[in-house]
Design an enzyme around this catalytic site. Structure first.
Site, PDB file in Angstrom:
ATOM      1  N   ASP A 122       0.857  -1.186   0.000  1.00 47.40           N
ATOM      2  CA  ASP A 122       0.000   0.000   0.000  1.00 47.40           C
ATOM      3  C   ASP A 122       0.898   1.242   0.000  1.00 47.40           C
ATOM      4  OD1 ASP A 122      -1.713  -2.144   0.639  1.00 47.40           O
ATOM      5  OD2 ASP A 122      -3.084  -0.822   1.712  1.00 47.40           O
TER       6      ASP A 122
ATOM      7  N   LYS B  83      -6.927   3.328  -3.456  1.00 49.01           N
ATOM      8  CA  LYS B  83      -7.367   3.367  -2.055  1.00 49.01           C
ATOM      9  C   LYS B  83      -7.630   4.807  -1.648  1.00 49.01           C
ATOM     10  CE  LYS B  83      -5.512   2.050   2.511  1.00 49.01           C
ATOM     11  NZ  LYS B  83      -4.369   1.381   3.200  1.00 49.01           N
TER      12      LYS B  83
ATOM     13  N   LYS C  43     -10.415   0.230  -2.588  1.00 47.12           N
ATOM     14  CA  LYS C  43     -10.277   0.020  -1.144  1.00 47.12           C
ATOM     15  C   LYS C  43     -10.559   1.309  -0.388  1.00 47.12           C
ATOM     16  CE  LYS C  43      -7.000  -1.334   2.479  1.00 47.12           C
ATOM     17  NZ  LYS C  43      -5.638  -1.830   2.796  1.00 47.12           N
TER      18      LYS C  43
END
Length: 373
Positions: A163, A226, A262
């Site tokens: 991430d 995300k 996400k």
């Protein structure tokens, strides 16, 4: 509903190459986005009798996360155990889900804790992926060489998902080519690991910037986009999610490449998780409701989901249905202490018939540990 973004026919045909001429022309219809977000928040997303099933599905999308300065190897071990056994065994047996291998989608930790997570999951005998934040999380304000090395080290330690955080300065100043080049380097450093690009949408200034940053990240090879790090003042919100989901849809229409989504930050209640599942289902369809294309970043959400599954009417309805067909003792955790009349019990064919035949019974009479025929 008015179109939130441009019509699909106006989108250029591109692959994963950068198309600055198109990016510069895109504008988001903010009033339409806000109206759509209000619609989502105003309605009930899932009927009560189906909530338990949807909540269990939500568990399979969770990236169970700990990103605290005081994380230790023992904290990580507990996190990994919870990831493998997210819901109490007695509840899963009640719902006939105890043999389905229910786990969270991944665990997410700092780079220094990746080895601990890999060891803990290996010892537990499960193959849950380990995700690591990287690239100067959460601010992303370190040298590019340092950020790239952080990715490589996390991958070497066993992380299969990375991430990364983008440099928000590049978005705010409109340096789209530089942002694209940076994410491409992140993609190369990840190797076989999945790349999840954190946009930190609360710091991007506008919904138009959110859309453009989403598209740049996908063009550069991100497997997921995300919303947030969870450390910003404003994290995952519905207006931002709508813009990002429409960007994912536009990208898929023109390239055929599916990119995951996400949301993260501030998703703490079971009700929140149901709203996010409903939004993804409506915007992208059922095919996106898999852990390969949808995740929820959360640290405390799982506890509330477990509470709601325990108290959900579907759970009790299944219990009463079973009890009326078979001889079985009501488990201790299913007892209720408050006084209610029998008419307050959940309704099913067998339950209703029993209530009509025994209207004098109180709630306590139903919930005492007794043999039920």
């Amino acid at each position: 509903m008015p179109s939130v973004l441009a019509e699909p026919s106006l989108l250029p045909a591109f692959s994963k190459a950068l198309d600055l001429s198109w990016i510069s022309k895109m504008q988001v219809n903010q009033p339409a986005v806000l109206r759509r977000a209000q619609q989502i928040q105003a309605r009930r997303t899932v009927k009560k009798e189906w909530q338990a099933a949807w909540l269990l599905k939500a568990v399979t999308f969770i990236d169970l996360t700990t990103l605290s300065g005081d994380d230790t190897s023992s904290n990580i071990q507990r996190l990994c155990y919870k990831a493998k056994y997210p819901i109490r065994e007695d509840l899963l047996k009640t719902l006939n889900m105890h043999d389905k291998g229910l786990t969270t989608a991944a665990v997410c930790v700092y780079p220094a804790r990746v080895c601990d997570a890999v060891r803990a999951l290996k010892a537990a005998g499960c193959t849950i992926p380990v995700a690591s934040v990287a690239t100067g999380f959460p601010a992303g304000q370190t040298h590019l060489k340092t950020r790239l090395e952080e990715i490589r080290l996390a991958v070497e330690d066993g992380a299969t998902e990375i991430d990364v955080v983008i440099n928000r300065t590049l978005v705010l100043t409109g340096q789209w080519e530089a942002l694209y080049d940076e994410i491409r380097q992140f993609r190369k450093a990840c190797g076989e690991a999945h790349l999840k690009t954190i946009l930190a949408t609360g710091e991007l200034g506008s919904l138009t910037n959110v859309y453009k940053a989403s598209m740049i990240a996908m063009m550069a090879g991100s497997d997921f986009i995300k919303t947030s790090t969870g450390k910003e003042t404003v994290n995952a919100t519905f207006p931002v999610a709508i813009v990002m989901l429409r960007a994912i849809r536009d990208f898929f229409w023109k390239t055929g490449n599916k990119v995951g989504f996400k949301p993260a930050g501030g998703i703490r209640s079971a009700k929140d998780s149901l709203a996010w599942l409903s939004l993804v289902k409506e915007e992208l369809g059922d095919e996106w409701l898999t852990p390969d294309l949808f995740r929820i970043g959360a640290s405390t959400l799982l506890s509330d989901i477990e509470r709601q599954v325990c108290n959900n009417p579907l759970s009790w309805d299944k219990l009463t249905s079973v009890f009326l067909r078979k001889k079985r003792k009501i488990p201790y955790w299913a007892m209720r202490t408050r006084e209610k009349t029998s008419s307050d019990l959940p309704h099913c064919t067998q339950t209703s018939a029993f209530i009509q035949a025994n209207p004098h019974l109180k709630w306590a009479d139903w919930t005492r540990e007794r043999e039920c025929a």
